[in-house]
Design a protein around this motif. Structure first.
Motif, PDB file in Angstrom:
ATOM      1  N   PHE A 157       1.644  -7.481 -16.953  1.00 13.03           N
ATOM      2  CA  PHE A 157       1.077  -7.596 -15.610  1.00 13.03           C
ATOM      3  C   PHE A 157       1.634  -6.501 -14.702  1.00 13.03           C
ATOM      4  CE2 PHE A 157       0.819  -9.428 -11.316  1.00 13.03           C
ATOM      5  CZ  PHE A 157      -0.514  -9.795 -11.279  1.00 13.03           C
ATOM      6  N   MET A 158       2.934  -6.268 -14.773  1.00 17.21           N
ATOM      7  CA  MET A 158       3.560  -5.224 -13.952  1.00 17.21           C
ATOM      8  C   MET A 158       3.105  -3.835 -14.395  1.00 17.21           C
ATOM      9  SD  MET A 158       5.347  -6.827 -11.748  1.00 17.21           S
ATOM     10  CE  MET A 158       6.450  -5.606 -11.099  1.00 17.21           C
ATOM     11  N   ARG A 159       3.035  -3.615 -15.704  1.00 19.21           N
ATOM     12  CA  ARG A 159       2.594  -2.317 -16.222  1.00 19.21           C
ATOM     13  C   ARG A 159       1.168  -2.022 -15.771  1.00 19.21           C
ATOM     14  NH1 ARG A 159       4.297  -3.065 -21.097  1.00 19.21           N
ATOM     15  NH2 ARG A 159       2.367  -3.854 -21.968  1.00 19.21           N
ATOM     16  N   CYS A 160       0.353  -3.070 -15.663  1.00 21.49           N
ATOM     17  CA  CYS A 160      -1.038  -2.924 -15.208  1.00 21.49           C
ATOM     18  C   CYS A 160      -1.132  -2.958 -13.683  1.00 21.49           C
ATOM     19  CB  CYS A 160      -1.906  -4.033 -15.806  1.00 21.49           C
ATOM     20  SG  CYS A 160      -2.123  -3.901 -17.584  1.00 21.49           S
ATOM     21  N   ARG A 161       0.009  -2.968 -13.026  1.00 21.65           N
ATOM     22  CA  ARG A 161       0.100  -2.955 -11.565  1.00 21.65           C
ATOM     23  C   ARG A 161      -0.689  -4.090 -10.919  1.00 21.65           C
ATOM     24  NH1 ARG A 161       1.225   2.813  -9.438  1.00 21.65           N
ATOM     25  NH2 ARG A 161       2.310   3.670 -11.206  1.00 21.65           N
ATOM     26  N   GLY A 162      -0.675  -5.252 -11.575  1.00 21.49           N
ATOM     27  CA  GLY A 162      -1.312  -6.430 -11.007  1.00 21.49           C
ATOM     28  C   GLY A 162      -2.813  -6.491 -11.166  1.00 21.49           C
ATOM     29  N   SER A 163      -3.391  -5.560 -11.889  1.00 15.72           N
ATOM     30  CA  SER A 163      -4.837  -5.570 -12.094  1.00 15.72           C
ATOM     31  C   SER A 163      -5.188  -6.568 -13.201  1.00 15.72           C
ATOM     32  CB  SER A 163      -5.328  -4.177 -12.493  1.00 15.72           C
ATOM     33  OG  SER A 163      -6.675  -4.259 -12.949  1.00 15.72           O
ATOM     34  N   ILE A 164      -5.787  -7.672 -12.797  1.00 16.85           N
ATOM     35  CA  ILE A 164      -6.139  -8.707 -13.766  1.00 16.85           C
ATOM     36  C   ILE A 164      -7.116  -8.153 -14.800  1.00 16.85           C
ATOM     37  CG2 ILE A 164      -7.309 -10.936 -14.043  1.00 16.85           C
ATOM     38  CD1 ILE A 164      -5.901 -11.872 -11.513  1.00 16.85           C
ATOM     39  N   LYS A 165      -8.031  -7.314 -14.362  1.00 19.44           N
ATOM     40  CA  LYS A 165      -9.000  -6.705 -15.282  1.00 19.44           C
ATOM     41  C   LYS A 165      -8.280  -5.902 -16.368  1.00 19.44           C
ATOM     42  CE  LYS A 165     -13.108  -3.792 -15.326  1.00 19.44           C
ATOM     43  NZ  LYS A 165     -14.034  -3.011 -14.533  1.00 19.44           N
TER      44      LYS A 165
END
Length: 120
Positions: free
Chosen positions: A53-61
């Motif tokens: 989640f952090m690596r994706c910077r919070g982007s749920i998609k």
């Protein structure tokens, strides 16, 4: 050899406290009751999800794509982590019906996932 610290009592399941620290270089020992971060008490699966989640910077998609799971599953896992950190989880869906329709039109979610989100 260093081992990963255990944070739950193997007998009763309650949170363990750290009471002794030792320097590996000079062998100085400090004894007291030390606090661990809230994140130390997350399960291995919760911590791995949080890292993604952090690596994706919070982007749920982006989390959906990286883990190969649906939007509702990402939300459920996120709610589980939030609750484990001691915060209240609002059971209401924060996604509006128009956002659900947009996601459906873009192909980000399936019709079944859209129905589930709208039911929430």
């Amino acid at each position: 050899m260093a081992y990963k610290i255990i944070t739950k009592c193997p007998v009763c399941g309650s949170n363990l406290k750290i009471t002794r620290l030792r320097c590996s270089k000079c062998s100085t020992v400090i004894e007291n009751e030390f606090e661990l971060s809230k994140f130390a008490y997350l399960s291995k699966e919760q911590l791995e999800f949080t890292e993604v989640f952090m690596r994706c910077r919070g982007s749920i998609k982006d989390v959906e794509k990286e883990l190969g799971i649906s939007y509702p599953t990402v939300r459920a896992k996120l709610d589980e982590v939030v609750a484990s950190l001691g915060y209240k989880v609002d059971k209401k869906s924060t996604i509006s019906s128009s956002e659900v329709i947009d996601k459906l039109e873009k192909g980000d979610i399936s019709a079944e996932e859209a129905l589930n989100l709208l039911k929430e």
